[in-house]
Design a protein around this motif. Structure first.
Motif, PDB file in Angstrom:
ATOM      1  N   ASP A 265       0.754  -1.079  -0.172  1.00  0.00           N
ATOM      2  CA  ASP A 265      -0.022   0.114  -0.117  1.00  0.00           C
ATOM      3  C   ASP A 265       0.736   1.408  -0.096  1.00  0.00           C
ATOM      4  O   ASP A 265       0.295   2.351   0.102  1.00  0.00           O
ATOM      5  N   GLY A 266       2.367   1.212   0.038  1.00  0.00           N
ATOM      6  CA  GLY A 266       3.134   2.300  -0.087  1.00  0.00           C
ATOM      7  C   GLY A 266       3.360   2.938   1.195  1.00  0.00           C
ATOM      8  O   GLY A 266       4.001   3.818   1.239  1.00  0.00           O
ATOM      9  N   THR A 267       3.040   2.417   2.199  1.00  0.00           N
ATOM     10  CA  THR A 267       3.267   2.833   3.656  1.00  0.00           C
ATOM     11  C   THR A 267       4.363   2.007   4.417  1.00  0.00           C
ATOM     12  O   THR A 267       4.432   0.753   4.122  1.00  0.00           O
ATOM     13  N   PHE A 268       5.100   2.655   5.168  1.00  0.00           N
ATOM     14  CA  PHE A 268       5.860   1.819   6.114  1.00  0.00           C
ATOM     15  C   PHE A 268       5.331   1.101   7.186  1.00  0.00           C
ATOM     16  O   PHE A 268       4.321   1.329   7.596  1.00  0.00           O
ATOM     17  N   ARG A 269       5.876  -0.143   7.076  1.00  0.00           N
ATOM     18  CA  ARG A 269       5.404  -1.144   8.053  1.00  0.00           C
ATOM     19  C   ARG A 269       6.181  -1.985   8.977  1.00  0.00           C
ATOM     20  O   ARG A 269       7.366  -2.309   8.267  1.00  0.00           O
TER      21      ARG A 269
ATOM     22  N   ARG B 177       1.026  -1.080  10.505  1.00  0.00           N
ATOM     23  CA  ARG B 177       1.217  -0.320   8.985  1.00  0.00           C
ATOM     24  C   ARG B 177       1.304   1.325   9.318  1.00  0.00           C
ATOM     25  O   ARG B 177       0.362   1.405  10.103  1.00  0.00           O
ATOM     26  N   GLU B 178       1.552   1.983   8.394  1.00  0.00           N
ATOM     27  CA  GLU B 178       1.565   3.495   8.417  1.00  0.00           C
ATOM     28  C   GLU B 178       2.269   4.063   9.503  1.00  0.00           C
ATOM     29  O   GLU B 178       1.743   4.855  10.259  1.00  0.00           O
ATOM     30  N   VAL B 179       3.432   3.262   9.853  1.00  0.00           N
ATOM     31  CA  VAL B 179       4.150   3.765  11.023  1.00  0.00           C
ATOM     32  C   VAL B 179       5.078   4.642  10.670  1.00  0.00           C
ATOM     33  O   VAL B 179       5.630   4.420   9.475  1.00  0.00           O
ATOM     34  N   VAL B 180       5.688   5.637  11.428  1.00  0.00           N
ATOM     35  CA  VAL B 180       6.766   6.578  10.991  1.00  0.00           C
ATOM     36  C   VAL B 180       8.007   5.683  11.347  1.00  0.00           C
ATOM     37  O   VAL B 180       8.195   4.934  12.263  1.00  0.00           O
TER      38      VAL B 180
END
Length: 171
Positions: free
Chosen positions: A17-21, A123-126
């Motif tokens: 999904d393009g987010t950092f995880r 997911r969506e983690v900085v």
């Protein structure tokens, strides 16, 4: 410096999904209903993860209280127990850590013979605190595994430095 990958280590990186995880994929040697109960039954969860509460219904509260280390709060976004039609189970909740944007935690359980495949995705983690969160999830999953296996877990933090080194290198 860590030269080998710790047993049960997760991965950190960009997901589909393009987010950092942060992602873990483990097999626990117990049937899915036993693992699911350890995660969703408040009386069981409070034994192996004191300070944690997950109300097992959509809209319920998710709290991970780590004492002096801080607290994550969230809300249960989805929950699906295993059924005849779909033998897998899933719990999804938001995760809010003070000073960081909200992220999502997904627990997926799938039967594999008499065992359970457990996938945990945060997911969506900085990226900055991801290594610390990964160490925490690693230890939480080790504790869950030992709890369902009825083994002591009082030493799960003993490898903290090696885990921290591993996940710091992985970011």
């Amino acid at each position: 410096m860590t030269t080998s990958r710790p047993a049960g280590a997760g991965t950190l990186g960009i997901g589909d999904d393009g987010t950092f995880r942060i992602q873990f994929d483990r097999t626990l040697r117990h049937p899915l209903p036993k693992v699911w109960a350890a995660l969703t039954d408040p009386s069981k969860l409070s034994v192996w993860m004191p300070g944690c509460r997950i109300d097992p219904y959509v809209g319920g509260t998710a709290i991970y209280d780590f004492g002096d280390e801080g607290q994550a709060t969230g809300q249960v976004l989805a929950i699906r127990a295993a059924s005849e039609a779909d033998p897998s189970a899933e719990l999804k909740h938001s995760w809010h850590w003070e000073g960081l944007p909200e992220s999502i935690v997904v627990w997926r359980l799938e039967p594999v013979g008499e065992s359970t495949r457990l996938q945990l995705i945060h997911r969506e983690v900085v990226r900055d605190p991801a290594a610390e969160f990964a160490v925490g999830w690693h230890v939480i999953l080790d504790t869950l595994d030992r709890y369902v296996d009825r083994r002591p877990w009082d030493d799960v933090w003993d490898d903290y430095e090696a885990l921290a080194d591993h996940y710091q290198q992985a970011t």
